[in-house]
Design an enzyme around this catalytic site. Structure first.
Site, short mmCIF file in Angstrom:
data_model
loop_
_atom_site.label_atom_id
_atom_site.label_comp_id
_atom_site.label_asym_id
_atom_site.label_seq_id
_atom_site.Cartn_x
_atom_site.Cartn_y
_atom_site.Cartn_z
N ASP A 253 16.06 59.40 -19.52
CA ASP A 253 17.28 60.10 -19.09
C ASP A 253 18.44 59.14 -19.31
O ASP A 253 19.01 58.60 -18.35
CB ASP A 253 17.12 60.50 -17.61
N GLN B 262 29.46 49.02 -17.14
CA GLN B 262 30.26 50.17 -17.58
C GLN B 262 31.30 50.52 -16.50
O GLN B 262 31.20 50.05 -15.36
CB GLN B 262 29.35 51.38 -17.81
N1 SAM Z 1 22.21 63.24 -17.95
C1 SAM Z 1 23.01 62.24 -18.50
C2 SAM Z 1 23.56 62.47 -19.87
O1 SAM Z 1 22.81 62.82 -20.80
O2 SAM Z 1 24.76 62.26 -20.00
C3 SAM Z 1 22.42 60.89 -18.34
C4 SAM Z 1 22.39 60.60 -16.91
S1 SAM Z 1 22.03 59.06 -16.31
C5 SAM Z 1 23.50 58.80 -15.35
C6 SAM Z 1 22.15 57.86 -17.61
C7 SAM Z 1 21.88 56.47 -17.07
O3 SAM Z 1 21.32 55.64 -18.10
C8 SAM Z 1 23.11 55.72 -16.58
O4 SAM Z 1 23.03 55.62 -15.17
C9 SAM Z 1 23.06 54.35 -17.26
O5 SAM Z 1 23.41 53.29 -16.41
C10 SAM Z 1 21.58 54.32 -17.68
N2 SAM Z 1 21.29 53.39 -18.79
C11 SAM Z 1 22.03 53.17 -19.90
N3 SAM Z 1 21.42 52.25 -20.66
C12 SAM Z 1 20.30 51.88 -20.02
C13 SAM Z 1 19.26 50.95 -20.31
N4 SAM Z 1 19.28 50.20 -21.42
N5 SAM Z 1 18.23 50.83 -19.42
C14 SAM Z 1 18.20 51.58 -18.29
N6 SAM Z 1 19.16 52.46 -17.96
C15 SAM Z 1 20.20 52.61 -18.82
#
Ligand code: SAM
Length: 286
Positions: free
Chosen positions: A167, A42
């Protein structure tokens, strides 16, 4: 990702546009672009904004800010950890800004915090540039695993979890699989017989279909499903939902809550499960 689409100069000023819906966008004036890189998963931006301070933006969507990120991170962690009477093993899926892990680490009784984040770069830049959110997390109980959360919960392990916190970012790109029934079933299989999970379940104002579908899918897997809410100003429409899927426990124990926090307190733990009528109607519950 075309960064110019959402980050632009207007005279001497820098403006970031978050595209909420087809007919709605919100502009934030930015002091400085602190970091801008495309990872294999991303586009990652750290922006220092005038009104919300430093913020993490992934593929154009605000994930957390130093001004309001604690509301989300405290709500997604302390509520489920207050419902489970004795959590020891916790799994966080996503959570790259480290704010959720930081809250979980406030529980001395928790022995193990596995954090499965797909994008190592998000963790690296959040620790470096978003210290107010990540606390530059260095608790030895936090075990970072850089993997796809949906693949991780399919693997066999010789231990189960008490609480799983999903999350995730919104259901686009790498996060799509984290909203499917198959993933929820895998979470169920990774939980002890009295375990529970929580996920962020989107906005009832802008994305009611997604919120309802998460609720329905969790109901197909877990015997107990409960929704709660909080207001997070930088999330689309502000009004935000979280959904718990549990095998056994569902009553919070607010009197036991004793953590130092900026948002969550005993009264909020008690009241956050009170849903507005229109949300109950969307979910078709009393
Ligand atoms: N609080 C936030 C929101 O609701 O917008 C979410 C925060 S956190 C930064 C979300 C994280 O999920 C990101 O760092 C992203 O890289 C991770 N993510 C997305 N898809 C994922 C997956 N399939 N497995 C693990 N992590 C993932």
């Amino acid at each position: 990702m075309n960064v110019e689409k959402y980050l632009r100069k207007v005279g001497d000023e820098i403006w970031f546009t978050e595209f909420e819906k087809d007919n709605l966008k919100i502009d934030y004036r930015i002091k400085e672009v602190v970091y801008s890189e495309t990872s294999p998963f991303q586009h990652i931006l750290i922006l220092d904004s005038y009104d919300y301070g430093p913020m993490l933006v992934l593929d154009g969507a605000i994930q957390t800010t130093t001004r309001d990120g604690y509301i989300y991170n405290e709500m997604i962690t302390h509520v489920p950890l207050n419902i489970h009477p004795n959590p020891k093993n916790v799994l966080i899926i996503g959570g790259g800004d480290c704010g959720a892990a930081r809250e979980v680490a406030k529980y001395p009784g928790i022995e193990k915090i596995d954090m499965v984040e797909i994008d190592e770069k998000v963790v690296e830049v959040s620790k470096k540039y978003l210290k107010e959110v990540s606390g530059n997390l260095s608790d030895p109980r936090v075990n970072f695993i850089f993997d796809d959360g949906s693949a991780y919960v399919k693997q066999k392990r010789d231990y189960l979890y008490d609480v799983i916190i999903v999350d995730s970012s919104d259901p686009v790109g790498p996060a799509v699989k984290l909203f499917e029934t198959e993933f929820y079933q895998d979470l169920y299989n990774n939980l002890h017989e009295d375990g529970l999970m929580v996920c962020q379940s989107e906005s009832p104002i802008y994305y009611p279909e997604m919120m309802v579908s998460i609720h329905r899918r969790l109901n197909n897997v877990f015997p107990i499903v409960k929704m709660y809410m909080a207001t997070v100003p930088t999330y689309p429409a502000g009004f935000w939902t979280f959904t718990i899927g549990s095998k056994k426990y569902h009553e919070p124990n607010p009197e036991a809550f004793d953590k130092e926090t900026k948002y969550v307190n005993k009264e909020i733990i008690k009241s956050c499960f009170s849903l507005p009528n229109f949300v109950k109607a969307q979910l078709n519950i009393d």
